[in-house]
Design an enzyme around this catalytic site. Structure first.
Site, short mmCIF file in Angstrom:
data_model
loop_
_atom_site.label_atom_id
_atom_site.label_comp_id
_atom_site.label_asym_id
_atom_site.label_seq_id
_atom_site.Cartn_x
_atom_site.Cartn_y
_atom_site.Cartn_z
N HIS A 54 -2.51 23.95 43.37
CA HIS A 54 -3.75 23.73 43.54
C HIS A 54 -4.67 24.49 42.18
O HIS A 54 -5.98 24.52 42.50
CB HIS A 54 -4.56 24.15 44.71
CG HIS A 54 -3.98 23.19 45.89
ND1 HIS A 54 -4.05 23.22 47.26
CD2 HIS A 54 -3.41 21.89 45.83
CE1 HIS A 54 -3.51 22.64 47.93
NE2 HIS A 54 -2.89 21.72 47.12
N GLU A 77 2.48 24.68 20.99
CA GLU A 77 3.79 25.55 21.09
C GLU A 77 4.50 25.56 22.58
O GLU A 77 5.49 25.56 22.65
CB GLU A 77 3.62 27.03 20.70
CG GLU A 77 4.92 28.10 20.78
CD GLU A 77 5.93 27.52 19.83
OE1 GLU A 77 7.15 27.92 19.95
OE2 GLU A 77 5.60 26.58 18.96
N HIS A 127 -7.30 17.63 42.55
CA HIS A 127 -6.43 18.15 43.77
C HIS A 127 -5.45 19.30 43.03
O HIS A 127 -5.67 20.15 43.43
CB HIS A 127 -5.76 17.00 44.25
CG HIS A 127 -4.64 17.23 45.37
ND1 HIS A 127 -4.48 16.57 46.48
CD2 HIS A 127 -3.72 18.63 45.45
CE1 HIS A 127 -3.59 17.18 47.36
NE2 HIS A 127 -3.19 18.42 46.78
N ASP A 202 -3.44 -12.59 29.25
CA ASP A 202 -2.44 -12.63 30.20
C ASP A 202 -1.18 -13.32 29.38
O ASP A 202 -1.27 -13.89 28.41
CB ASP A 202 -3.09 -13.38 31.18
CG ASP A 202 -2.01 -13.86 32.33
OD1 ASP A 202 -1.37 -12.99 32.76
OD2 ASP A 202 -2.01 -14.81 32.83
N GLU A 204 1.55 -15.36 31.51
CA GLU A 204 2.05 -16.71 32.32
C GLU A 204 0.79 -17.71 32.30
O GLU A 204 -0.35 -17.11 32.80
CB GLU A 204 2.24 -16.57 33.79
CG GLU A 204 3.69 -15.78 33.88
CD GLU A 204 3.89 -15.57 35.40
OE1 GLU A 204 4.13 -16.55 35.93
OE2 GLU A 204 4.12 -14.39 35.84
N SER A 338 1.70 -8.71 34.84
CA SER A 338 2.54 -8.15 35.63
C SER A 338 3.94 -7.81 35.52
O SER A 338 4.45 -6.93 36.24
CB SER A 338 2.40 -9.00 36.99
OG SER A 338 2.89 -10.19 36.88
N LYS A 371 -4.17 -6.42 38.51
CA LYS A 371 -4.60 -7.16 37.81
C LYS A 371 -5.78 -7.88 38.44
O LYS A 371 -6.82 -8.51 37.72
CB LYS A 371 -3.79 -8.36 37.29
CG LYS A 371 -2.48 -7.77 36.38
CD LYS A 371 -2.04 -9.11 35.64
CE LYS A 371 -2.89 -9.61 34.53
NZ LYS A 371 -2.28 -10.80 33.95
#
Length: 438
Positions: A54, A77, A127, A202, A204, A338, A371
Site C-alpha cells: 500500500h 537504471e 490503492h 471498428d 466487423e 473486440s 466498446k
C-alpha cells in the site's frame, strides 16, 4: 514469523492448515482477503511469491494521469531490476480500478495478468500494487525497484520532466490533464495536446463484412482448435493459453455457464485435456463470448492460418483507397475492435489488397475497455493526444457503441453495410454506405 503463523492453502483456494492459536492477548490472524489475487499470480505466472504493498508512491503513480490504464517509464537504471527488462526498455505496468473489497479485484487482476504477459506487477488505482517473482527474494527486489521508479516519476512530474520518454525532456501537457480541461469536454475525458484529426474504425460491419468474421474467421478457429492444440501442446505459448482457459472454465462452472465442461488436471492424458478444451472453446465460440482466454487462443490459431495462407483478410473495396488518402493527408487512423490486437494486425496485414498496416497508427481492443462504455472512448481520447475529443471521428455499425463514443465527445458515423443489424428509428446519427462518402 514462523511456519506455524502461516495459512497454507491448496491451488483451489482451500485452507490446508491454519495458524496455531496463541494465548491472550494475541488474536488469531485472519486470512487475507488478497488470497484469491495472490493465487492468480501463482497459477497464471508460476510465481514463487507475491507481495502486496500500500506504499504511498504506488497510489500517487496511478493519479498522475487520471483514467490511464497503464503506467509507463523508460531509461531509468532501476528498470534493470525488473525481470525481463533493461535500461533502454519501456516498463509498462497495467492499472486496474479499485473496489470496496479486495477480493472483488480478482477478475480484473486476472485480465490484466493475461493482457500483459511481460508484466510482473499490477497497480490498483488509489490503492497499491501486487508484485510477483520466482522467489520471495526476487519479489522483494522487484517491489523495491517499482517503488523507486514510482517515486522517481512523481518527483520528475513535480519538476516538469517527462519520465516516459528516453530524453526525459520537458513534460507534455498531456501528462497534466487537470490543467487543460475544457468545459466542452465531457466529464472524465481530459484533453491532450495535438492538432491533428484522428479516425478510429471498428472492423466487423465497418471495414470488413460481418460474414467474413462469422463465416470464415470464427469457423476456422473452431475447426482448427484440436489441430492447433495437438501440434503446439508442449509450447510455452499454448501452455499459457491452456492455463487461461482452465481459469475461465473453473469460473464458468461455478457460475453455471451452459456448455462448460471440467478440464482434467495436467497429469491426465494429452487427449483427455484436449478433448475437454475443444468442447469448451466450441461452446464459447458458439455463444460469441468476448473473453480474453478465447480471444488469445483464437489469435494464435488465426496467426497460423494467415502464415500458411489458408486465411486472407477481407475489407470492403472502398476501404484501401480511403485509408491511403487519410494517411497521405496526415490523418491518423486507428482500429478499435473486440478482437485481439494480434488478430487485428493479422487481418490488415494480410488482405486481398496487400498489407494495409502501413496506413494504420495503432490498435485498441477490449483491454482498453468494453466498446459500449463511454469510459473506453475517454481512455482512447487520452491515448491519442487530441486537444478535444470532437477531433476524433469514430465509425462503427453498432448503435450502442455509437452512443458511448458520442457521450465521450467523439464525432460519430454509423456504417451501413450488407448484413449489418438494423438501427433503431430516429437514432440521430449520420450514416454512410461507403468510406468514399466521408
Amino acid at each position: 514469523m514462523v511456519p506455524e503463523d502461516m495459512y497454507v492453502m491448496s491451488a483451489d483456494g482451500k485452507v490446508l492448515s491454519s495458524p496455531v492459536s496463541k494465548p491472550w492477548p494475541y488474536k488469531p490472524p485472519k486470512c487475507t482477503d488478497c488470497a484469491p489475487l495472490f493465487m492468480k499470480a501463482y497459477l497464471m505466472r508460476g510465481a514463487g511469491a507475491v507481495i502486496h504493498s500500500h506504499g504511498m508512491e504506488t497510489c500517487i503513480a496511478t493519479m498522475l494521469n487520471p483514467g490511464a490504464k497503464e503506467f509507463r517509464i523508460t531509461h531509468m537504471e532501476m528498470i534493470k531490476g525488473i525481470k525481463g527488462h533493461g535500461y533502454h526498455d519501456e516498463l509498462v505496468i497495467p492499472i486496474i480500478e479499485n473496489t470496496p473489497y479486495e477480493y472483488e479485484l480478482t477478475d480484473s487482476l486476472a485480465e490484466a495478468i493475461a493482457a500483459y504477459p511481460k508484466a510482473t506487477a499490477v497497480l490498483v488505482r488509489n490503492h497499491g500494487i501486487y508484485v510477483w517473482g520466482d522467489s520471495w527474494i526476487n519479489a522483494k527486489t522487484q517491489a523495491e525497484c517499482y517503488h523507486y521508479l514510482f517515486d522517481a516519476a512523481i518527483r520528475l512530474y513535480q519538476l516538469g520532466i517527462d519520465w516516459t520518454t528516453p530524453e526525459h525532456g520537458p513534460i507534455n501537457n498531456a501528462k497534466r490533464p487537470h490543467s487543460i480541461v475544457s468545459p466542452d469536454i465531457p466529464s472524465g475525458c481530459h484533453a491532450a495536446k495535438s492538432a491533428k484529426h484522428s479516425v478510429v474504425l471498428d472492423i466487423e460491419g465497418t471495414t470488413t463484412p460481418i460474414s467474413f468474421v462469422t463465416d470464415v474467421m470464427f469457423p476456422y478457429a473452431r475447426d482448427n482448435v484440436r489441430k492447433h492444440l495437438t501440434s503446439t501442446y508442449d509450447s510455452d505459448e499454448t501452455k499459457e493459453d491452456i492455463k487461461l482457459l482452465r481459469i475461465q472454465v473453473e469460473e464458468d462452472l461455478k457460475n453455471g455457464i451452459v456448455g462448460s465442461v471440467p478440464i482434467p488436471p495436467d497429469d491426465a492424458s494429452k487427449e483427455e485435456v484436449i478433448n475437454s478444451l475443444v468442447a469448451n472453446v466450441e461452446s464459447m465460440i458458439k455463444a460469441d463470448r468476448k473473453i480474453t482466454s478465447l480471444k488469445q487462443l483464437q489469435g494464435h490459431i488465426w496467426r497460423t492460418g494467415f502464415e500458411s495462407k489458408e486465411l486472407q483478410g477481407v475489407v470492403f473495396e472502398d476501404v484501401p483507397e480511403v485509408l491511403k488518402h487519410w494517411h497521405a493527408s496526415g490523418t491518423k487512423v486507428y482500429i478499435y475492435s473486440s478482437g485481439s490486437r494480434e488478430a487485428q494486425r493479422l487481418l490488415f496485414g494480410n488482405t486481398t489488397y496487400g498489407d494495409l498496416r502501413r496506413y494504420l497508427y495503432g490498435f485498441f481492443d477490449t483491454t482498453t475497455g468494453n466498446k459500449r462504455e463511454t469510459r473506453s472512448y475517454c481512455e482512447i481520447s487520452l491515448s491519442l493526444g487530441v486537444d478535444n475529443p470532437a477531433q476524433i471521428l469514430f465509425i462503427t455499425d453498432v448503435f450502442q457503441e455509437a452512443v458511448a463514443a458520442k457521450s465521450a465527445g467523439f464525432e460519430v458515423i454509423i456504417s451501413i453495410r450488407p448484413g449489418n443489424a438494423p438501427l433503431p428509428e430516429n437514432h440521430g446519427f449520420r450514416t454512410i454506405k461507403s468510406f468514399s462518402e466521408i
